[in-house]
Design a protein around this motif. Structure first.
Motif, PDB file in Angstrom:
ATOM      1  N   GLU A  49       0.751  -0.990  -0.212  1.00  0.00           N
ATOM      2  CA  GLU A  49      -0.028  -0.003   0.090  1.00  0.00           C
ATOM      3  C   GLU A  49       0.821   1.486  -0.068  1.00  0.00           C
ATOM      4  O   GLU A  49       0.510   2.300  -0.581  1.00  0.00           O
ATOM      5  CB  GLU A  49      -1.011   0.107   1.328  1.00  0.00           C
ATOM      6  N   TRP A  50       1.914   1.196   0.641  1.00  0.00           N
ATOM      7  CA  TRP A  50       3.035   2.369   0.751  1.00  0.00           C
ATOM      8  C   TRP A  50       3.298   2.888  -0.836  1.00  0.00           C
ATOM      9  O   TRP A  50       3.874   4.038  -1.121  1.00  0.00           O
ATOM     10  CB  TRP A  50       4.048   2.175   1.395  1.00  0.00           C
ATOM     11  N   PHE A  51       3.320   1.788  -1.704  1.00  0.00           N
ATOM     12  CA  PHE A  51       3.738   1.790  -3.009  1.00  0.00           C
ATOM     13  C   PHE A  51       2.621   2.134  -4.045  1.00  0.00           C
ATOM     14  O   PHE A  51       2.882   2.006  -5.003  1.00  0.00           O
ATOM     15  CB  PHE A  51       4.496   0.741  -3.579  1.00  0.00           C
ATOM     16  N   ASP A  52       1.306   2.155  -3.446  1.00  0.00           N
ATOM     17  CA  ASP A  52       0.196   2.378  -4.504  1.00  0.00           C
ATOM     18  C   ASP A  52       0.059   1.217  -5.297  1.00  0.00           C
ATOM     19  O   ASP A  52      -0.095   1.543  -6.579  1.00  0.00           O
ATOM     20  CB  ASP A  52       0.237   3.809  -4.885  1.00  0.00           C
ATOM     21  N   VAL A  53       0.465  -0.020  -4.954  1.00  0.00           N
ATOM     22  CA  VAL A  53       0.333  -0.997  -5.987  1.00  0.00           C
ATOM     23  C   VAL A  53      -0.685  -1.938  -5.421  1.00  0.00           C
ATOM     24  O   VAL A  53      -0.580  -2.479  -4.281  1.00  0.00           O
ATOM     25  CB  VAL A  53       1.767  -1.697  -6.216  1.00  0.00           C
ATOM     26  N   THR A  54      -1.380  -2.424  -6.111  1.00  0.00           N
ATOM     27  CA  THR A  54      -2.423  -3.682  -5.837  1.00  0.00           C
ATOM     28  C   THR A  54      -1.867  -4.691  -6.377  1.00  0.00           C
ATOM     29  O   THR A  54      -1.869  -5.062  -7.863  1.00  0.00           O
ATOM     30  CB  THR A  54      -3.866  -3.219  -6.374  1.00  0.00           C
ATOM     31  N   PRO A  55      -1.358  -5.743  -5.587  1.00  0.00           N
ATOM     32  CA  PRO A  55      -0.812  -6.913  -6.013  1.00  0.00           C
ATOM     33  C   PRO A  55      -1.950  -8.001  -6.832  1.00  0.00           C
ATOM     34  O   PRO A  55      -3.134  -7.800  -6.382  1.00  0.00           O
ATOM     35  CB  PRO A  55      -0.309  -7.782  -4.813  1.00  0.00           C
ATOM     36  N   ASP A  56      -1.574  -8.794  -7.631  1.00  0.00           N
ATOM     37  CA  ASP A  56      -2.679  -9.756  -8.205  1.00  0.00           C
ATOM     38  C   ASP A  56      -2.823 -10.862  -7.088  1.00  0.00           C
ATOM     39  O   ASP A  56      -3.854 -11.553  -7.118  1.00  0.00           O
ATOM     40  CB  ASP A  56      -2.271 -10.276  -9.580  1.00  0.00           C
ATOM     41  N   ALA A  57      -1.648 -11.019  -6.418  1.00  0.00           N
ATOM     42  CA  ALA A  57      -1.929 -12.186  -5.322  1.00  0.00           C
ATOM     43  C   ALA A  57      -0.952 -11.966  -4.130  1.00  0.00           C
ATOM     44  O   ALA A  57       0.232 -11.233  -4.488  1.00  0.00           O
ATOM     45  CB  ALA A  57      -1.842 -13.557  -5.991  1.00  0.00           C
ATOM     46  N   ILE A  58      -1.352 -12.279  -2.831  1.00  0.00           N
ATOM     47  CA  ILE A  58      -0.431 -11.749  -1.898  1.00  0.00           C
ATOM     48  C   ILE A  58      -0.429 -13.249  -0.776  1.00  0.00           C
ATOM     49  O   ILE A  58      -1.548 -13.497  -0.336  1.00  0.00           O
ATOM     50  CB  ILE A  58      -1.237 -10.767  -0.948  1.00  0.00           C
ATOM     51  N   PRO A  59       0.697 -13.938  -0.770  1.00  0.00           N
ATOM     52  CA  PRO A  59       0.855 -14.966   0.042  1.00  0.00           C
ATOM     53  C   PRO A  59       1.191 -14.248   1.427  1.00  0.00           C
ATOM     54  O   PRO A  59       1.677 -13.185   1.459  1.00  0.00           O
ATOM     55  CB  PRO A  59       2.023 -15.475  -0.409  1.00  0.00           C
ATOM     56  N   MET A  60       0.267 -14.632   2.540  1.00  0.00           N
ATOM     57  CA  MET A  60       0.569 -14.224   3.850  1.00  0.00           C
ATOM     58  C   MET A  60       0.708 -15.351   5.054  1.00  0.00           C
ATOM     59  O   MET A  60      -0.001 -16.437   4.505  1.00  0.00           O
ATOM     60  CB  MET A  60      -0.710 -13.314   4.262  1.00  0.00           C
ATOM     61  N   ALA A  61       1.281 -15.062   5.848  1.00  0.00           N
ATOM     62  CA  ALA A  61       1.289 -16.126   7.013  1.00  0.00           C
ATOM     63  C   ALA A  61       1.771 -15.652   8.375  1.00  0.00           C
ATOM     64  O   ALA A  61       0.977 -14.566   8.927  1.00  0.00           O
ATOM     65  CB  ALA A  61       2.485 -17.197   6.668  1.00  0.00           C
ATOM     66  N   LYS A  62       2.485 -15.729   8.848  1.00  0.00           N
ATOM     67  CA  LYS A  62       3.452 -15.092  10.046  1.00  0.00           C
ATOM     68  C   LYS A  62       2.221 -14.762  11.043  1.00  0.00           C
ATOM     69  O   LYS A  62       1.907 -15.009  11.961  1.00  0.00           O
ATOM     70  CB  LYS A  62       4.373 -14.121   9.684  1.00  0.00           C
ATOM     71  N   GLY A  63       1.762 -13.269  10.930  1.00  0.00           N
ATOM     72  CA  GLY A  63       0.822 -12.621  11.778  1.00  0.00           C
ATOM     73  C   GLY A  63      -0.475 -12.953  11.503  1.00  0.00           C
ATOM     74  O   GLY A  63      -1.390 -12.672  12.165  1.00  0.00           O
ATOM     75  N   ALA A  64      -0.895 -13.861  10.499  1.00  0.00           N
ATOM     76  CA  ALA A  64      -2.055 -14.096  10.292  1.00  0.00           C
ATOM     77  C   ALA A  64      -2.792 -14.638  11.214  1.00  0.00           C
ATOM     78  O   ALA A  64      -4.281 -14.528  11.303  1.00  0.00           O
ATOM     79  CB  ALA A  64      -2.151 -14.883   8.908  1.00  0.00           C
ATOM     80  N   GLY A  65      -2.311 -15.493  12.130  1.00  0.00           N
ATOM     81  CA  GLY A  65      -3.105 -16.502  12.970  1.00  0.00           C
ATOM     82  C   GLY A  65      -3.196 -15.776  14.425  1.00  0.00           C
ATOM     83  O   GLY A  65      -3.517 -16.445  15.256  1.00  0.00           O
ATOM     84  N   GLY A  66      -2.628 -14.573  14.600  1.00  0.00           N
ATOM     85  CA  GLY A  66      -2.963 -13.778  15.688  1.00  0.00           C
ATOM     86  C   GLY A  66      -2.157 -13.983  17.079  1.00  0.00           C
ATOM     87  O   GLY A  66      -1.517 -13.112  17.328  1.00  0.00           O
ATOM     88  N   ALA A  67      -2.063 -15.124  17.297  1.00  0.00           N
ATOM     89  CA  ALA A  67      -1.634 -15.493  18.545  1.00  0.00           C
ATOM     90  C   ALA A  67      -0.219 -16.471  18.311  1.00  0.00           C
ATOM     91  O   ALA A  67       0.326 -16.984  19.192  1.00  0.00           O
ATOM     92  CB  ALA A  67      -2.472 -16.152  19.432  1.00  0.00           C
ATOM     93  N   GLY A  68       0.341 -16.240  17.224  1.00  0.00           N
ATOM     94  CA  GLY A  68       1.432 -17.191  16.553  1.00  0.00           C
ATOM     95  C   GLY A  68       0.886 -18.632  16.305  1.00  0.00           C
ATOM     96  O   GLY A  68       1.846 -19.398  16.200  1.00  0.00           O
ATOM     97  N   LEU A  69      -0.692 -18.910  16.046  1.00  0.00           N
ATOM     98  CA  LEU A  69      -0.838 -19.978  15.459  1.00  0.00           C
ATOM     99  C   LEU A  69      -0.714 -20.138  14.061  1.00  0.00           C
ATOM    100  O   LEU A  69      -0.875 -19.304  13.366  1.00  0.00           O
ATOM    101  CB  LEU A  69      -2.584 -20.269  15.761  1.00  0.00           C
TER     102      LEU A  69
END
Ligand SMILES: Cc1ncc(COP(=O)(O)O)c(C=O)c1O
Length: 458
Positions: free
Chosen positions: A283-303
């Motif tokens: 978002e800082w670069f004003d770019v919308t990705p076509d796809a975003i892999p995510m993990a790490k912070g996604a489970g909130g509590a380290g799950l």
């Protein structure tokens, strides 16, 4: 829980407090037992020799009762802190009710997907789909490779030098670090690693030249890569040394991808979920990705919870197009929703920007008196400080000395960089200003002590 506690209430109050030599006697015992039975691949305790007992917010206690300020958050996983009670309440409730459902619908799953849509960047808002495969970031990257191949019929992958995308075979093919892959090649055959801009080393024209090179890889009849499927990029390179690209880089890649009908996959696994002060760093670069892999912070509590968000136009595969037994852990999804709510309720995106500015400011002041601190960089609470020796060469030893100085005084920091010479700080977004001040007093002392020793040696 009717409301969620303020960030000041989340932590052990006694950090930093170190009362034994590190490692203390109890840590020594567990470290020894670990060496006897655990894998030779265990790595982290080699750099910070402690055994852990409990953690709250931005603080961790080891088994000897020493209490540390955590400037690493489990490699950027614990964005709302260790064991955030607002997150744990929902996780515990869900754990007692229902844990594993493969991909049958549950309230938790639907709510999590809706919550992700609420924070989706730019043109993905309201126009995305999310697929869950395995629980790690590497799994999310594997999903993105399959998505790109499925939609383009291409096989060639474009990634960047300095990148880290994970440790499974497809992800490792995109990863550029030789040390992670040299014993396991050949991996996927058609992968090109283009240079990633490195403002500290580059001249002023590097970004344009790199974009030309990427375009040539895709478009030049003699570009070498026969059949490109997509471009994978970290919006800020994490392992590579917290490298922030110039502002035209991601938009330039997006243009190349669009011109050639291939997806731009922006790996937000380390940079996402508020770390940089936006939900996603792209978002800082004003770019919308076509796809975003995510993990790490996604489970909130380290799950563990890996996911791939992608534009709905790419949702062309049918049932089983991407699979895995652990297709989204239900308590982790509850945790993910609560973590996003917690960030929203406590304005932690703005807090990450302010606290990051403060921390970089302290490091820049330290750099004035310490010529070996060549650059301080980052966005929000994704922070790097690069060290060089008196001939300007990468200085890994400096970072190791600083890390040791810090943990001996109750502050946990980490490293990054192609040569291990970047001090990396990824504190939880719930770290308070007072904690950051106390922690930075120690980090700055460490930098000064190193500068003093380096001056003595020369
Ligand atoms: C940018 C990035 N991509 C992918 C990964 C791989 O994630 P995981 O270790 O959960 O497989 C990481 C892990 O550090 C990462 O930082």
């Amino acid at each position: 829980m009717s409301g969620s506690p303020p960030i000041a209430d989340l932590h052990f109050e006694d950090a930093p407090r170190v009362e034994t030599p590190i490692p203390g006697p109890n840590s020594q015992k567990l470290l020894r037992r670990q060496r006897e039975i655990d894998s030779g691949a265990v790595a982290y305790p080699r750099s910070v020799p402690i055994a852990l007992d409990e953690a709250k917010g931005a603080t961790i206690r080891d088994v000897d009762g020493n209490c540390f300020l955590d400037f690493f958050a489990g490699i950027g996983v614990l964005n709302v802190g260790h064991s955030n009670p607002y997150v744990l309440e929902a996780v515990t409730e869900q754990t007692e009710r229902l844990v594993h459902t493969i991909d049958f619908p549950t309230e938790a799953r639907i709510e999590f997907i809706e919550k992700l849509d609420e924070i989706a960047p730019g043109g993905l808002g309201g126009r995305n789909r999310v697929v869950f495969g395995g629980p790690s970031g590497s799994d999310a990257i594997e999903a993105s490779i399959k998505l790109a191949k499925y939609n383009t019929d291409g096989r060639g992958l474009i990634a960047f030098k300095g990148s880290y995308h994970g440790a499974t075979s497809g992800a490792l093919s995109l990863t550029s670090g030789k040390k992670y892959k040299e014993a396991y090649t050949p991996l996927l055959p058609d992968v090109v690693h283009a240079p990633y801009p490195y403002p500290l080393w580059d001249d002023g024209d590097a970004c344009g030249r790199i974009l030309d090179e990427v375009r040539a890889t895709v478009e030049d009849p003699y570009g070498g890569l026969t059949n490109p499927a997509g471009i994978w990029v970290e919006p800020i390179q994490g392992e590579g040394g917290v490298v922030v690209p110039p502002e035209g880089f991601l938009p330039g890649l997006k243009e190349i991808a669009e011109d050639n009908g291939i997806p731009l996959i922006v790996d937000e696994i380390q940079a996402g979920f508020g770390r940089t002060g936006k939900w996603f760093a792209s978002e800082w670069f004003d770019v919308t990705p076509d796809a975003i892999p995510m993990a790490k912070g996604a489970g909130g509590a380290g799950l563990p919870l890996g996911a791939l968000m992608y534009h709905e136009d790419l949702d062309t595969w049918g049932p089983g197009g991407h699979i895995g037994t652990f297709r989204g852990n239900v308590p982790a999804m509850r945790g993910g929703v609560r973590a996003i709510e917690y960030v929203q309720e406590h304005d932690l995106l703005d807090h990450a920007v302010d606290l990051g500015e403060y921390i970089r400011g302290r490091l820049r002041e330290a750099a004035e008196a310490s010529p070996s601190l060549a650059e301080v960089r980052g966005m929000g609470l994704f922070i790097g400080a690069e060290f060089v020796d008196d001939e300007g060469r990468p200085d890994e030893a400096a970072v190791n000395e600083i890390r040791e100085y810090c943990y001996n005084r109750g502050v946990l920091v980490w490293s990054a960089g192609r040569y291990g010479n970047v001090l990396r700080l990824l504190p939880p977004l719930v770290m308070t200003r007072e904690q950051a001040e106390t922690g930075l007093d120690v980090v700055v002392d460490a930098i000064e002590a190193h500068a003093g020793e380096a001056a003595g040696r020369s």
